[in-house]
Write a protein that holds these residues in place. Structure first.
Motif, PDB file in Angstrom:
ATOM      1  N   ASP A 166      43.373  42.855  35.554  1.00 14.23           N
ATOM      2  CA  ASP A 166      44.020  41.714  34.884  1.00 14.23           C
ATOM      3  C   ASP A 166      43.344  41.386  33.558  1.00 14.23           C
ATOM      4  N   ASP A 167      42.007  41.400  33.534  1.00  8.38           N
ATOM      5  CA  ASP A 167      41.289  41.131  32.291  1.00  8.38           C
ATOM      6  C   ASP A 167      41.555  42.215  31.248  1.00  8.38           C
ATOM      7  N   PHE A 168      41.618  43.466  31.680  1.00  5.19           N
ATOM      8  CA  PHE A 168      41.911  44.576  30.772  1.00  5.19           C
ATOM      9  C   PHE A 168      43.313  44.416  30.185  1.00  5.19           C
ATOM     10  N   ILE A 169      44.274  44.073  31.030  1.00  2.00           N
ATOM     11  CA  ILE A 169      45.651  43.851  30.565  1.00  2.00           C
ATOM     12  C   ILE A 169      45.704  42.675  29.600  1.00  2.00           C
ATOM     13  N   ASP A 170      44.839  41.682  29.836  1.00  2.00           N
ATOM     14  CA  ASP A 170      44.783  40.475  29.007  1.00  2.00           C
ATOM     15  C   ASP A 170      44.029  40.723  27.690  1.00  2.00           C
ATOM     16  N   ASN A 171      43.818  42.002  27.370  1.00  2.00           N
ATOM     17  CA  ASN A 171      43.185  42.422  26.117  1.00  2.00           C
ATOM     18  C   ASN A 171      41.736  41.982  25.953  1.00  2.00           C
ATOM     19  N   LYS A 172      41.039  41.803  27.067  1.00  2.00           N
ATOM     20  CA  LYS A 172      39.594  41.582  26.974  1.00  2.00           C
ATOM     21  C   LYS A 172      38.975  42.930  26.588  1.00  2.00           C
ATOM     22  N   SER A 173      38.022  42.909  25.694  1.00  2.00           N
ATOM     23  CA  SER A 173      37.409  44.155  25.238  1.00  2.00           C
ATOM     24  C   SER A 173      36.622  44.798  26.370  1.00  2.00           C
ATOM     25  N   ILE A 174      36.440  46.099  26.265  1.00  2.00           N
ATOM     26  CA  ILE A 174      35.676  46.809  27.295  1.00  2.00           C
ATOM     27  C   ILE A 174      34.228  46.324  27.292  1.00  2.00           C
ATOM     28  N   GLU A 175      33.717  45.953  26.125  1.00  2.00           N
ATOM     29  CA  GLU A 175      32.353  45.417  26.053  1.00  2.00           C
ATOM     30  C   GLU A 175      32.266  44.103  26.836  1.00  2.00           C
ATOM     31  N   PHE A 176      33.268  43.242  26.674  1.00  2.00           N
ATOM     32  CA  PHE A 176      33.320  41.991  27.441  1.00  2.00           C
ATOM     33  C   PHE A 176      33.358  42.284  28.939  1.00  2.00           C
ATOM     34  N   LEU A 177      34.207  43.216  29.327  1.00  2.00           N
ATOM     35  CA  LEU A 177      34.329  43.558  30.753  1.00  2.00           C
ATOM     36  C   LEU A 177      33.045  44.150  31.308  1.00  2.00           C
ATOM     37  N   MET A 178      32.379  44.987  30.522  1.00  2.00           N
ATOM     38  CA  MET A 178      31.110  45.560  30.970  1.00  2.00           C
ATOM     39  C   MET A 178      30.066  44.470  31.178  1.00  2.00           C
ATOM     40  N   ASN A 179      29.987  43.524  30.246  1.00  2.00           N
ATOM     41  CA  ASN A 179      29.035  42.418  30.395  1.00  2.00           C
ATOM     42  C   ASN A 179      29.359  41.533  31.586  1.00  2.00           C
ATOM     43  N   LYS A 180      30.632  41.342  31.848  1.00  2.00           N
ATOM     44  CA  LYS A 180      31.044  40.449  32.935  1.00  2.00           C
ATOM     45  C   LYS A 180      30.887  41.094  34.310  1.00  2.00           C
ATOM     46  N   TYR A 181      31.212  42.391  34.427  1.00  2.00           N
ATOM     47  CA  TYR A 181      31.305  43.010  35.753  1.00  2.00           C
ATOM     48  C   TYR A 181      30.205  44.025  36.088  1.00  2.00           C
ATOM     49  N   ASN A 182      29.552  44.634  35.101  1.00  2.00           N
ATOM     50  CA  ASN A 182      28.540  45.648  35.411  1.00  2.00           C
ATOM     51  C   ASN A 182      27.286  45.012  35.959  1.00  2.00           C
TER      52      ASN A 182
ATOM     53  N   THR B 126      55.873  47.983  33.883  1.00  2.00           N
ATOM     54  CA  THR B 126      56.210  46.586  34.107  1.00  2.00           C
ATOM     55  C   THR B 126      55.579  45.736  33.015  1.00  2.00           C
ATOM     56  N   LYS B 127      55.865  44.458  33.040  1.00  2.00           N
ATOM     57  CA  LYS B 127      55.228  43.508  32.121  1.00  2.00           C
ATOM     58  C   LYS B 127      54.312  42.612  32.946  1.00  2.00           C
ATOM     59  N   ILE B 128      53.087  42.510  32.507  1.00  2.00           N
ATOM     60  CA  ILE B 128      52.105  41.633  33.144  1.00  2.00           C
ATOM     61  C   ILE B 128      51.440  40.842  32.034  1.00  2.00           C
ATOM     62  N   LYS B 129      51.466  39.525  32.151  1.00  2.00           N
ATOM     63  CA  LYS B 129      50.877  38.645  31.130  1.00  2.00           C
ATOM     64  C   LYS B 129      51.440  38.953  29.743  1.00  2.00           C
ATOM     65  N   GLY B 130      52.728  39.304  29.683  1.00  2.00           N
ATOM     66  CA  GLY B 130      53.392  39.591  28.413  1.00  2.00           C
ATOM     67  C   GLY B 130      53.095  40.963  27.840  1.00  2.00           C
ATOM     68  N   GLU B 131      52.305  41.757  28.526  1.00  2.00           N
ATOM     69  CA  GLU B 131      51.908  43.085  28.046  1.00  2.00           C
ATOM     70  C   GLU B 131      52.659  44.163  28.830  1.00  2.00           C
ATOM     71  N   ASP B 132      53.153  45.187  28.125  1.00  2.00           N
ATOM     72  CA  ASP B 132      53.724  46.349  28.806  1.00  2.00           C
ATOM     73  C   ASP B 132      52.586  47.110  29.470  1.00  2.00           C
ATOM     74  N   VAL B 133      52.762  47.397  30.754  1.00  2.00           N
ATOM     75  CA  VAL B 133      51.714  48.045  31.542  1.00  2.00           C
ATOM     76  C   VAL B 133      52.333  49.157  32.377  1.00  2.00           C
ATOM     77  N   ILE B 134      51.646  50.296  32.420  1.00  2.00           N
ATOM     78  CA  ILE B 134      52.018  51.381  33.326  1.00  2.00           C
ATOM     79  C   ILE B 134      50.868  51.579  34.296  1.00  2.00           C
ATOM     80  N   LEU B 135      51.213  51.612  35.586  1.00  2.00           N
ATOM     81  CA  LEU B 135      50.246  51.949  36.628  1.00  2.00           C
ATOM     82  C   LEU B 135      50.626  53.326  37.153  1.00  2.00           C
ATOM     83  N   LEU B 136      49.654  54.226  37.255  1.00  2.00           N
ATOM     84  CA  LEU B 136      49.920  55.625  37.566  1.00  2.00           C
ATOM     85  C   LEU B 136      48.973  56.158  38.625  1.00  2.00           C
ATOM     86  N   GLU B 137      49.541  56.930  39.559  1.00  2.00           N
ATOM     87  CA  GLU B 137      48.763  57.751  40.478  1.00  2.00           C
ATOM     88  C   GLU B 137      49.243  59.193  40.301  1.00  2.00           C
TER      89      GLU B 137
END
Length: 185
Positions: free
Chosen positions: A169-185, A49-60
């Motif tokens: 959502d932040d990952f899809i929005d191209n936030k870096s993993i370093e940014f996400l680690m600082n924000k959520y860890n 699908t497209k989320i925030k203009g980005e092609d995204v695949i969700l998989l189980e």
């Protein structure tokens, strides 16, 4: 293109078990966003699908936990997805219930699903989002991961899945993993 993978085991028998925390997180995200799986291929249930203009695949993956890498690798190869654009969500016994930790890359930490993905991709440079399920005190590890959460822990997990949705959502929005680690860890 982003690939978001939730790890678990297929079938009703495992549906609400601790080892299916990755599936539960993806299911929460799909429901929150009015999405549902529309494809069964590559040995998994998935949606592109497209989320925030980005092609995204969700998989189980539907390969059982220990063979998750087969499904992930098929999608990665078909869609030419870079390892840095993958986020794998899975349970972690070394953290308290509902605690989350993002990780940029690394070893499997003893998690067989992650080990399978590393082996099949021949790459460990993908992002991980670990969700705590605690460690058993009296029962075996296998018994522990294949039992459901208590009602108290279900409440904690529901709040965690809301945070996981924000992380996705932040990952899809191209936030870096370093940014996400600082924000959520």
């Amino acid at each position: 293109m982003k690939l978001i993978v939730g790890l678990g085991n297929p079938g009703l028998k495992y549906q609400k078990t601790k080892h299916n925390t990755g599936f539960m997180a993806i299911d929460y995200y799909l429901k929150k966003n009015g999405l549902s799986f529309n494809k069964e291929k590559f040995e998994g249930f998935w949606i592109k699908t497209k989320i925030k203009g980005e092609d995204v695949i969700l998989l189980e993956p539907q390969t059982y936990m220990n063979d998750s890498g087969k499904s992930v690798t098929q999608l990665v190869d078909f869609f030419k997805i870079d390892a840095h654009d993958i986020l794998v969500i899975h349970d972690d016994m070394d953290m308290p219930v509902a605690k989350i930790r993002l990780r940029k890359s690394g070893k499997s930490g003893g998690h067989n699903g992650i080990k399978s993905i590393i082996n099949c991709l021949n790459d460990s440079e993908f992002n991980r989002l670990k969700i705590g399920i605690d460690h058993p005190t009296k029962e075996t590890v296998v018994s522990w991961v294949l039992t459901p959460f208590s009602s108290e822990d279900c409440t904690k997990m529901e709040a965690t899945f809301a945070t996981v949705s924000q992380i996705i959502d932040d990952f899809i929005d191209n936030k870096s993993i370093e940014f996400l680690m600082n924000k959520y860890n």
